[in-house]
Design an enzyme around this catalytic site. Structure first.
Site, PDB file in Angstrom:
ATOM      1  N   ASP A  49       0.846  -1.198   0.000  1.00  0.00           N
ATOM      2  CA  ASP A  49       0.000   0.000   0.000  1.00  0.00           C
ATOM      3  C   ASP A  49       0.882   1.249   0.000  1.00  0.00           C
ATOM      4  O   ASP A  49       0.391   2.369  -0.111  1.00  0.00           O
ATOM      5  CB  ASP A  49      -1.008  -0.012   1.159  1.00  0.00           C
ATOM      6  N   SER A  50       2.206   1.048   0.052  1.00  0.00           N
ATOM      7  CA  SER A  50       3.149   2.150  -0.150  1.00  0.00           C
ATOM      8  C   SER A  50       3.035   2.699  -1.569  1.00  0.00           C
ATOM      9  O   SER A  50       3.672   3.695  -1.899  1.00  0.00           O
ATOM     10  CB  SER A  50       4.581   1.687   0.141  1.00  0.00           C
ATOM     11  N   ASP A  88      -1.228  -6.223  -0.688  1.00  0.00           N
ATOM     12  CA  ASP A  88      -1.286  -5.600   0.637  1.00  0.00           C
ATOM     13  C   ASP A  88      -2.697  -5.084   0.906  1.00  0.00           C
ATOM     14  O   ASP A  88      -3.242  -4.307   0.116  1.00  0.00           O
ATOM     15  CB  ASP A  88      -0.301  -4.415   0.637  1.00  0.00           C
ATOM     16  N   LYS A 118      -1.232  -9.520   2.562  1.00  0.00           N
ATOM     17  CA  LYS A 118      -0.526  -9.071   3.762  1.00  0.00           C
ATOM     18  C   LYS A 118      -1.448  -8.146   4.536  1.00  0.00           C
ATOM     19  O   LYS A 118      -2.198  -7.380   3.917  1.00  0.00           O
ATOM     20  CB  LYS A 118       0.761  -8.325   3.389  1.00  0.00           C
ATOM     21  N   GLU A 120      -1.514  -5.655   8.358  1.00  0.00           N
ATOM     22  CA  GLU A 120      -0.727  -5.117   9.468  1.00  0.00           C
ATOM     23  C   GLU A 120      -1.374  -5.421  10.813  1.00  0.00           C
ATOM     24  O   GLU A 120      -2.600  -5.353  10.939  1.00  0.00           O
ATOM     25  CB  GLU A 120      -0.607  -3.582   9.331  1.00  0.00           C
ATOM     26  N   GLU A 187       9.110  -4.734  10.552  1.00  0.00           N
ATOM     27  CA  GLU A 187       9.497  -3.404  10.049  1.00  0.00           C
ATOM     28  C   GLU A 187      10.019  -2.518  11.169  1.00  0.00           C
ATOM     29  O   GLU A 187       9.356  -2.318  12.200  1.00  0.00           O
ATOM     30  CB  GLU A 187       8.289  -2.726   9.360  1.00  0.00           C
TER      31      GLU A 187
HETATM   32  O1  KIV Z   1       3.572  -1.224   1.724  1.00  0.00           O
HETATM   33  C1  KIV Z   1       4.757  -1.608   1.778  1.00  0.00           C
HETATM   34  O2  KIV Z   1       5.580  -1.305   0.919  1.00  0.00           O
HETATM   35  C2  KIV Z   1       5.149  -2.437   2.898  1.00  0.00           C
HETATM   36  C3  KIV Z   1       6.577  -2.874   2.985  1.00  0.00           C
HETATM   37  C4  KIV Z   1       7.416  -1.744   3.431  1.00  0.00           C
HETATM   38  C5  KIV Z   1       6.757  -4.057   3.821  1.00  0.00           C
HETATM   39  O3  KIV Z   1       4.340  -2.743   3.732  1.00  0.00           O
END
Ligand code: KIV
Length: 287
Positions: A49-50, A88, A118, A120, A187
């Protein structure tokens, strides 16, 4: 070493942990960069989600929507042949309820071709992880710094330096493993704590800013290739693409301004007699 031709699967990640072969993971947000990661032999590609900060111009990952994540995951899917693809789950796509988590995660697999998702959080999301695992949706856990919660934690700070918080993270790692997570992202935590977590769980740990003792490492694509403005202590730049791209664009602009591009080499021709006929006014009228 993992066979660079063979598709990466979750059991293969366990085999890598068992033989001490580090797992390589990078983010990707579109088809061409995913293809490059795949061709480079990267084991796991994460559509993080980055994408919010790195591609969409948001200040954080919080505004990223499920639809945006599915859109980018589909693009990345089209670029991959070998790497495992993890999508994510964005903020508020799994927090509301277990049912919401199943629906959102299911869309990553069904509509976007992800191999896993993924999410969090620690023990507080273990019920989501367990439900997804039972439904056949593999989950990569993520503990330590949680970018979706930065307004709560007061920014992008190292987590788990104090004993109580470190104990909490060790507990969260265990809870996620018991719930069925197939691996854990660690992280921005002290390397000693990452080492302890890695030794205390059977599933692979993949670190970002968590030192050299994890079972694998993940970095953001833009940080690896020098496309982001930020220079993070936790990352390593292997190229300066922003500089290369800017120079290329300046050279192109200059060629256009100086009428050096395009030349006839870059142009297409038509038969001479057609050109001659077009140049005679009476015949041009016929058209
Ligand atoms: O969204 C992302 O890029 C991440 C990584 C930094 C693990 O969660």
């Amino acid at each position: 070493m993992a066979d660079p031709q063979e598709k990466v699967t979750i059991p293969k990640l366990f085999e890598m942990k068992a033989r001490g072969e580090p797992i390589s993971m990078v983010t990707a947000y579109d088809c061409p960069t995913a293809r490059l990661a795949d061709q480079a032999g990267i084991d796991v590609v994460l559509v993080g989600d980055s994408v919010g900060n790195n591609v969409l111009g948001y200040e954080s990952t919080v505004p990223v929507t499920l639809e945006e994540m599915l859109h980018h995951t589909r693009a990345v899917r089209r670029g991959l042949e070998r790497a495992l693809l993890v999508g994510d789950m964005p903020f508020l796509s799994y927090q509301v309820s277990v049912e919401q988590a199943i629906e959102s995660a299911g869309r990553f697999l069904k509509e976007a071709g992800a191999d896993a998702v993924k999410l969090e959080g620690g023990e507080e999301v273990a019920d989501r992880v367990e439900a997804l695992d039972k439904m056949g949706i593999p989950v990569l856990g993520h503990i330590g710094l949680l970018p979706q919660r930065v307004s709560q934690t007061g920014g992008y700070r190292v987590q788990g330096r104090e004993e109580a918080q470190a104990r909490r993270l060790l507990h969260d790692a265990k809870a996620l493993e018991e719930a069925g997570a197939f691996a854990l992202i660690l992280e921005l935590i002290p390397w000693q704590l990452a080492k302890l977590v890695t030794e205390s769980v059977k599933i692979p740990t993949i670190g970002i800013g968590a030192g050299p003792h994890c079972d694998g490492q993940v970095l953001v694509f833009h940080d690896v290739v020098g496309l982001s403005e930020r220079r993070l202590k936790l990352a390593k730049r292997y190229a300066e693409l922003a500089e290369i791209i800017e120079n290329a664009l300046k050279a192109y602009r200059e060629d256009v301004k100086q009428k050096r591009f395009p030349t006839l080499e870059n142009s297409f021709s038509m038969p001479e007699e057609v050109v001659r006929r077009l140049q005679r006014p009476q015949e041009r009228e016929e058209f």
